[in-house]
Write an enzyme that holds these catalytic residues in place. Structure first.
Site, mmCIF file in Angstrom:
data_model
loop_
_atom_site.group_PDB
_atom_site.id
_atom_site.type_symbol
_atom_site.label_atom_id
_atom_site.label_comp_id
_atom_site.label_asym_id
_atom_site.label_seq_id
_atom_site.Cartn_x
_atom_site.Cartn_y
_atom_site.Cartn_z
ATOM 1 C CE LYS A 13 -31.255 10.265 42.566
ATOM 2 N NZ LYS A 13 -31.138 9.305 41.432
ATOM 3 N NE ARG A 88 -26.533 14.009 40.062
ATOM 4 C CZ ARG A 88 -27.856 13.961 40.028
ATOM 5 N NH1 ARG A 88 -28.575 14.420 41.012
ATOM 6 N NH2 ARG A 88 -28.430 13.442 38.997
ATOM 7 N NE ARG A 127 -37.448 9.743 34.566
ATOM 8 C CZ ARG A 127 -36.373 10.119 35.244
ATOM 9 N NH1 ARG A 127 -36.393 10.119 36.564
ATOM 10 N NH2 ARG A 127 -35.286 10.460 34.612
ATOM 11 N NE ARG A 160 -35.423 13.907 33.926
ATOM 12 C CZ ARG A 160 -34.810 13.583 35.047
ATOM 13 N NH1 ARG A 160 -35.505 13.456 36.169
ATOM 14 N NH2 ARG A 160 -33.506 13.396 35.083
ATOM 15 N NE ARG A 171 -29.682 11.293 33.697
ATOM 16 C CZ ARG A 171 -30.962 10.961 33.698
ATOM 17 N NH1 ARG A 171 -31.602 10.738 32.569
ATOM 18 N NH2 ARG A 171 -31.620 10.836 34.828
HETATM 19 P P1 AP5 Z 1 -37.381 8.210 39.653
HETATM 20 O O1 AP5 Z 1 -38.032 8.284 40.991
HETATM 21 O O2 AP5 Z 1 -37.666 9.288 38.676
HETATM 22 O O3 AP5 Z 1 -35.795 7.998 39.804
HETATM 23 P P2 AP5 Z 1 -34.673 9.011 40.236
HETATM 24 O O4 AP5 Z 1 -33.707 8.241 41.050
HETATM 25 O O5 AP5 Z 1 -35.271 10.246 40.837
HETATM 26 O O6 AP5 Z 1 -34.049 9.314 38.806
HETATM 27 P P3 AP5 Z 1 -33.565 10.655 38.137
HETATM 28 O O7 AP5 Z 1 -33.366 10.342 36.669
HETATM 29 O O8 AP5 Z 1 -34.459 11.804 38.438
HETATM 30 O O9 AP5 Z 1 -32.229 10.854 38.810
HETATM 31 P P4 AP5 Z 1 -31.082 11.648 38.356
HETATM 32 O O10 AP5 Z 1 -30.329 11.657 39.619
HETATM 33 O O11 AP5 Z 1 -30.339 11.171 37.175
HETATM 34 O O12 AP5 Z 1 -31.729 13.033 37.810
HETATM 35 P P5 AP5 Z 1 -31.910 14.454 38.476
HETATM 36 O O13 AP5 Z 1 -33.218 14.985 38.078
HETATM 37 O O14 AP5 Z 1 -31.535 14.445 39.907
HETATM 38 O O15 AP5 Z 1 -37.765 6.777 39.027
HETATM 39 C C1 AP5 Z 1 -37.424 6.437 37.691
HETATM 40 C C2 AP5 Z 1 -38.612 5.668 37.039
HETATM 41 O O16 AP5 Z 1 -38.777 4.418 37.716
HETATM 42 C C3 AP5 Z 1 -39.967 6.399 37.189
HETATM 43 O O17 AP5 Z 1 -40.709 6.165 36.023
HETATM 44 C C4 AP5 Z 1 -40.626 5.730 38.408
HETATM 45 O O18 AP5 Z 1 -42.039 5.779 38.344
HETATM 46 C C5 AP5 Z 1 -40.071 4.319 38.319
HETATM 47 N N1 AP5 Z 1 -39.847 3.728 39.659
HETATM 48 C C6 AP5 Z 1 -39.378 4.354 40.778
HETATM 49 N N2 AP5 Z 1 -39.267 3.475 41.798
HETATM 50 C C7 AP5 Z 1 -39.651 2.266 41.299
HETATM 51 C C8 AP5 Z 1 -39.765 0.950 41.875
HETATM 52 N N3 AP5 Z 1 -39.427 0.725 43.155
HETATM 53 N N4 AP5 Z 1 -40.189 -0.063 41.083
HETATM 54 C C9 AP5 Z 1 -40.520 0.162 39.764
HETATM 55 N N5 AP5 Z 1 -40.454 1.400 39.172
HETATM 56 C C10 AP5 Z 1 -40.024 2.421 39.925
HETATM 57 O O19 AP5 Z 1 -30.753 15.280 37.719
HETATM 58 C C11 AP5 Z 1 -30.859 15.633 36.356
HETATM 59 C C12 AP5 Z 1 -29.640 16.440 35.940
HETATM 60 O O20 AP5 Z 1 -29.564 17.652 36.720
HETATM 61 C C13 AP5 Z 1 -28.281 15.778 36.164
HETATM 62 O O21 AP5 Z 1 -27.941 14.939 35.086
HETATM 63 C C14 AP5 Z 1 -27.359 17.002 36.285
HETATM 64 O O22 AP5 Z 1 -27.086 17.559 35.019
HETATM 65 C C15 AP5 Z 1 -28.213 17.994 37.061
HETATM 66 N N6 AP5 Z 1 -28.049 17.906 38.522
HETATM 67 C C16 AP5 Z 1 -29.032 17.614 39.431
HETATM 68 N N7 AP5 Z 1 -28.548 17.658 40.685
HETATM 69 C C17 AP5 Z 1 -27.241 17.968 40.580
HETATM 70 C C18 AP5 Z 1 -26.188 18.151 41.544
HETATM 71 N N8 AP5 Z 1 -26.414 17.996 42.865
HETATM 72 N N9 AP5 Z 1 -24.952 18.450 41.085
HETATM 73 C C19 AP5 Z 1 -24.712 18.627 39.759
HETATM 74 N N10 AP5 Z 1 -25.662 18.474 38.805
HETATM 75 C C20 AP5 Z 1 -26.925 18.150 39.199
#
Ligand code: AP5
Length: 217
Positions: A13, A88, A127, A160, A171
């Site tokens: 994402k 989410r 990552r 991270r 997660r």
């Molecule tokens: P990446 O693009 O980083 O993936 P992502 O889907 O963004 O993963 P996240 O871990 O950021 O998602 P998340 O939803 O768990 O965390 P968030 O920060 O939102 O890609 C991952 C890796 O793969 C990278 O190394 C990339 O280079 C590689 N990659 C990407 N695409 C690829 C491809 N096509 N092929 C090969 N490699 C690829 O949330 C963190 C925390 O914040 C949550 O746990 C929660 O505590 C809180 N939080 C955030 N939003 C909310 C909400 N709305 N409500 C409640 N709590 C929230």
């Protein structure tokens, strides 16, 4: 262009949101990046969410909704934005719909990046992120031009704290229990657009872009 990117942790994402921002000029609203910035600053919100994020649990809905409501009011969001990590929970999705409806607006595209869990776990191991800008890389699949340095900001890349395998597994459980029902919420309304997230980064971008513009941007 009001776009939502959904999918499990590691689906890509943030990566796709970075590309869309770079190529469309629309702001990327990543709730994860906003919360990490709050933690880094040591703000009251940061102190409230630090432990929750370290565990891999979700931050309370009312706090998340307040943060997003405040952000989408800003002038740079007037012609659209890319939501990464929000909504989410079903409660967040319902509130977002109501918030937009008040202004006679709606989401234009809700993309679900479909990726197998084993692939996700492999992605987390490699990552690396730029701590200030939030730009995401992968040591193998999406490396920066200079090892360990962000292409845009020149910051040193880090891992991270919630990318440890046991937190990642938690997660994924939280995602299955609390976020997967949001997919169902949008699917029932015929608004969910599934994209194969297992393809290389540029192919995933192309699939999204074609649906946005009818051709690659
Ligand atoms: P990446 O693009 O980083 O993936 P992502 O889907 O963004 O993963 P996240 O871990 O950021 O998602 P998340 O939803 O768990 O965390 P968030 O920060 O939102 O890609 C991952 C890796 O793969 C990278 O190394 C990339 O280079 C590689 N990659 C990407 N695409 C690829 C491809 N096509 N092929 C090969 N490699 C690829 O949330 C963190 C925390 O914040 C949550 O746990 C929660 O505590 C809180 N939080 C955030 N939003 C909310 C909400 N709305 N409500 C409640 N709590 C929230």
């Amino acid at each position: 262009m009001r776009v939502v990117l959904m999918g499990p942790p590691g689906a890509g994402k943030g990566t796709q949101a970075d590309l869309l921002k770079e190529r469309s000029g629309k702001p990327k609203l990543s709730t994860g990046d906003m919360l990490r910035a709050a933690v880094a600053e040591g703000s009251p919100v940061g102190k409230q969410v630090d432990e929750i994020m370290k565990r891999g649990d979700l931050v309370p809905d009312d706090l998340m909704v307040a943060i997003i409501e405040e952000r989408i009011k800003k002038p740079d969001c007037a012609s659209g934005y890319i939501l990464d990590g929000f909504p989410r929970t079903v409660a967040q999705a319902e509130t977002l719909d109501k918030m937009l409806k008040k202004h006679n607006l709606a989401l234009d595209h809700i993309f679900y990046l479909d990726v197998d869990e084993e692939v996700v776990v492999e992605r987390f191991a490699g990552r690396r992120v730029a701590p200030k800008s939030g730009r995401t890389y992968h040591v193998r699949f999406n490396p920066p031009k200079v090892t360990g340095i962000c292409d845009d900001s020149g910051e040193e890349l880090v891992q991270r704290s919630d990318d440890k395998e046991e937190v990642v597994r938690h997660r994924l459980t939280v995602y299955r229990e609390q976020t997967a029902p949001v997919l169902e919420y949008y699917r029932k309304q015929g608004r969910l657009e599934t994209v194969d997230g297992m393809q290389p980064v540029e192919k995933v971008y192309e699939a999204i872009s074609q649906r946005l513009h009818g051709a690659a941007a």
